[in-house]
Design an enzyme around this catalytic site. Structure first.
Site, PDB file in Angstrom:
ATOM      1  CE1 TYR A 107       1.351   8.637   7.187  1.00  0.00           C
ATOM      2  CE2 TYR A 107       2.373  10.509   5.958  1.00  0.00           C
ATOM      3  CZ  TYR A 107       1.521   9.423   5.688  1.00  0.00           C
ATOM      4  OH  TYR A 107       0.811   9.334   4.620  1.00  0.00           O
ATOM      5  CB  SER A 145     -30.685  23.734 -17.831  1.00  0.00           C
ATOM      6  OG  SER A 145     -29.974  23.468 -19.147  1.00  0.00           O
ATOM      7  CD  GLU A 196      -1.465   2.418   1.857  1.00  0.00           C
ATOM      8  OE1 GLU A 196      -2.378   3.393   1.964  1.00  0.00           O
ATOM      9  OE2 GLU A 196      -0.448   2.416   2.449  1.00  0.00           O
ATOM     10  CD  GLU A 197       2.430   3.233   3.903  1.00  0.00           C
ATOM     11  OE1 GLU A 197       2.238   4.399   3.351  1.00  0.00           O
ATOM     12  OE2 GLU A 197       2.037   3.107   5.174  1.00  0.00           O
ATOM     13  CG  HIS A 200     -17.261   7.387  -8.737  1.00  0.00           C
ATOM     14  ND1 HIS A 200     -18.271   8.081  -8.518  1.00  0.00           N
ATOM     15  CD2 HIS A 200     -17.713   6.042  -7.892  1.00  0.00           C
ATOM     16  CE1 HIS A 200     -19.118   7.866  -7.708  1.00  0.00           C
ATOM     17  NE2 HIS A 200     -18.988   6.417  -7.398  1.00  0.00           N
ATOM     18  N   GLY A 250     -11.845   5.001  10.758  1.00  0.00           N
ATOM     19  CA  GLY A 250     -10.800   5.201  11.594  1.00  0.00           C
ATOM     20  C   GLY A 250     -11.026   6.177  12.639  1.00  0.00           C
TER      21      GLY A 250
END
Length: 742
Positions: free
Chosen positions: A521, A628, A394-395, A686, A511
């Site tokens: 971090y 519209s 993921e990182e 999306h 979370g």
């Protein structure tokens, strides 16, 4: 002090009691709601904060980045836990590109000499901070390069900062820029620098944002010391996340791969993160104008912009290896609807030890899995199939989850009811984002979970916190009247992207946090020792996350009627349209003002009084956009969503209607997908949610329309209005088919 204010507001509002005992549960008959409540009580009893702490200590005991021996060991340990808990579990492996640093060098060569340390020191107070196997401080996916050039300070390195530089007469072409972490995802900074002709990019955390200006530094306090560095990906994943060599297909061993030089998401200039201790000599050597007031940080220097005087040499070289990504996939087959999947995920890889990011979230997921396994052994089986996933990679930009989704895309399109994601977790307030058709559903869950610090529901605590932060008494009063949790829209930055923005699978990201400030971090100090001192010392918010995500999973798995409410989505899209209209009006006003200033020969003074006066930039006129078609599509969606809610009520008393409803309703959000994708990045499909082209993690809602307006591309804006209106019409058509029994 904030907690006292929140408790006072709760008492004044007369809302101190928990909502734990709901009379009804959305999507359940009265009879099945009682059984579900009993199952949730049994689920809660098996959750242990002590065991969550043990998981964090065990899995964060050594470095475990993608492709490392520690990473493989963590995946295997997680696999064994799922099997022990009674799940059918396996590891699915993908072969992905992952650069690790071979050479890192940064030198100030004029007017004085300084060689950056590029090393975080170990501390006795942090037992794992001096371990072997730690990835050095670097940014993955920057280019290899050996460059020398004048240095320019570009503030946070965002497009508006370069506009300000242009007004000062400063060009970064052929130069190396230094930018502050913050205000956007880190990968945007070198991307924008390259677009403006820079040959290299340095990123540092200023102590005004995270360091001694905020509080005591590590190890005495939680904030960044002068040698702490934030590692991280700078891949241009707003184009597409995942393995840069295998867009749109899973990175299996036999997958066809692009040449690295053809990968769009790998940057073209070298990039290096540094500490503010290493940044100070570079910034102190800068000449040129004094930086604008809002650009200045907390270092004991006068901040200049450059160029001039400061000249630096930056050299970066990587190992570009194909490495295995180990995804752990565990399943419990549904007793009634095995081909309807409720999916839960959290990643396991970290930049170093990762106690906070991601192990705190993973520990909660494992505790959920254990408790669900015990329910199944007791004969309480989920009606729909549960799929619990623990992602690798993921990182470095969502590698494991993206490759799995691309590899299983057809099956997921048919079977995935929803995806529930988490990542790091800590002490504080519930954070919830995702598909707005799940807003009422999520609100009900938030009212049923008790906050471990205050004893009220997590819904009430979050609402009180929002009220404390309100800008006025009127706004505060309005917030306290709200009975529904507002889901935030999702950009990117965690493993939900491929599910939501590529396949249109309904998604939640959950979370806790907000009372966990500090600079660990992506550093070597993201450790168990740091976590127990400054994050969630008793691990009770791990239990809160397990209760929240576990309820989401179990209620979706067992619902008689799946609890989607598209009237909430309709309201949110209407709000987004209002924001787009306001954006257009603001640009029109701004550009008109600029034109007036230019026409009357008025000039703005540069930041340095010694510099020349500069005229304001004159931009083209902002046309009137015809929204519209979009308004008509929204009006139809409102009617369709209202009619669907009536059918969902009927479905609770009619099993045939319920079966038909359930088979179709979780597919509905796919109607919001755009077949050709968004402009310049077709992977993102999306029409409502996407990461911003120049914000990265930050979301852009109605992204096609909004970004076209921001870029003054009015023809594209008109086209995207039509595209978004068509997508909303597609969703309405799908809802109408459900309502009409087709």
């Amino acid at each position: 002090m904030k907690t006292i204010k929140i408790l006072a507001i709760l008492c004044l509002a007369g809302q101190y009691n928990s909502f734990a005992q709901n009379a009804t549960i959305k999507g359940f008959t009265a009879s099945s709601a009682g059984k579900q409540s009993q199952a949730e009580q049994a689920f809660d009893k098996e959750l242990s904060n002590v065991r969550i702490g043990q998981h964090i200590k065990e899995l964060a005991a050594r470095p475990h980045h993608l492709g490392s021996p520690g990473g493989k060991a963590v995946a295997q340990a997680v696999l064994q836990k799922f099997k022990q808990y009674g799940w059918d579990a396996q590891i699915e492996t993908y072969q992905v590109l992952f650069p690790t640093p071979k050479t890192r060098s940064l030198e100030l060569i004029y007017p004085t000499k300084y060689t950056a340390k590029l090393k975080e020191p170990a501390f006795a107070e942090d037992a794992t901070s001096g371990q072997d196997g730690q990835l050095p401080t670097y940014n993955a996916w920057g280019a290899d390069g050996d460059v020398t050039g004048d240095l320019v300070f570009v503030n946070y390195g965002l497009p508006d900062d370069y506009t300000q530089l242009a007004k000062l007469g400063i060009d970064v072409k052929g130069k190396i820029v230094i930018a502050k972490y913050g205000r956007s995802w880190r990968g945007i900074k070198p991307k924008v620098a390259y677009e403006h002709g820079a040959i290299g990019c340095i990123i540092y955390s200023d102590p005004k944002d995270d360091g001694f200006y905020q509080g005591e530094v590590y190890p005495k306090g939680p904030f960044k010391n002068d040698q702490t560095v934030q590692r991280g990906s700078v891949m241009d994943m707003v184009i597409y996340p995942g393995d840069p060599l295998t867009p749109d297909v899973g990175a299996t061993a036999k997958a066809k791969r692009l040449n690295r030089s053809d990968a769009q998401t790998i940057l073209k200039i070298p990039v290096l993160p540094i500490s503010y201790g290493d940044a100070q000599p570079l910034l102190a050597a800068l000449g040129g104008p004094v930086a604008p007031a809002e650009w200045r940080g907390a270092l004991p220097i006068t901040y200049h912009v450059g160029p001039g005087k400061a000249r630096v040499h930056l050299k970066i070289d990587h190992n570009w290896d194909i490495v295995p990504a180990y995804n752990v996939i565990a399943k419990i087959k549904g007793s009634q609807y095995p081909d309807q999947w409720v999916i839960r995920g959290n990643h396991h890889d970290a930049w170093v030890n990762g106690a906070d990011d991601p192990i705190s979230g993973l520990a909660a997921e494992l505790e959920e899995a254990r408790s669900i396994g015990l329910l199944v052994k007791a004969g309480i089986k989920p009606k729909r199939t549960l799929v619990y996933c623990v992602w690798d990679g993921e990182e470095p930009s969502l590698l494991g989850s993206t490759e799995w989704v691309e590899d299983h895309a057809e099956e997921l399109r048919k079977k995935a009811v929803a995806y529930i994601n988490s990542d790091g977790n800590s002490r504080g307030f519930l954070g919830a984002g995702g598909s707005h058709a799940l807003e009422v559903f999520t609100s009900e869950i938030a009212k049923s979970v008790t906050d471990p610090q205050t004893g009220v529901s997590v819904f009430e605590r979050k609402r009180a916190n929002d009220a404390v932060r309100a800008s006025s008494a009127k706004a505060q009063k309005a917030i306290l009247k709200q009975d529904t949790l507002s889901l935030s829209a999702l950009g990117t930055g965690s493993d939900y992207s491929a599910f939501l923005q590529h396949l249109g699978i309904p998604t939640l990201n959950l979370g806790y946090g907000g009372e966990d400030a500090g600079g660990d971090y992506h550093s070597i100090y993201d450790s168990y020792d740091d976590y127990v001192r400054f994050k969630d010392s008793s691990f009770v918010y791990g239990v809160a996350l397990a209760q929240t995500a576990g309820r989401a999973v179990l209620r979706l798995a067992n619902a008689d009627v799946l609890p989607f409410d598209f009237t909430s989505l309709t309201k949110v899209i209407t709000q987004y349209e209002t924001e787009v209209k306001q954006l257009t009006d603001q640009l029109r006003e701004r550009y008109t003002t600029d034109a007036l200033l230019a026409s009357t020969n008025s000039y703005k003074l540069a930041a340095d009084p010694k510099e020349r006066y500069t005229a304001p930039e004159v931009r083209p006129a902002v046309p009137t956009l015809d929204l519209s078609p979009f308004d008509q599509a929204l009006a139809r969606l409102k009617r369709s969503a209202t009619a669907l809610n009536a059918v969902s009520g009927t479905a609770l008393t009619d099993q045939k209607v319920a079966q038909r409803f359930n088979q179709a309703v979780y597919q509905a959000e796919k109607g919001l997908l755009v077949a050709e994708g968004l402009p310049k990045r077709p992977w993102y499909r999306h029409s409502i949610y996407a990461p911003g082209f120049y914000t990265g993690y930050g979301v852009k809602t109605l992204p096609g329309i909004r970004e076209a307006i921001e870029q003054n591309n009015w023809e594209e804006a008109r086209q995207q209005i039509a595209v978004a209106a068509k997508a909303i019409d597609q969703l309405s058509t799908q809802l109408d088919h459900i309502t009409q029994g087709q």
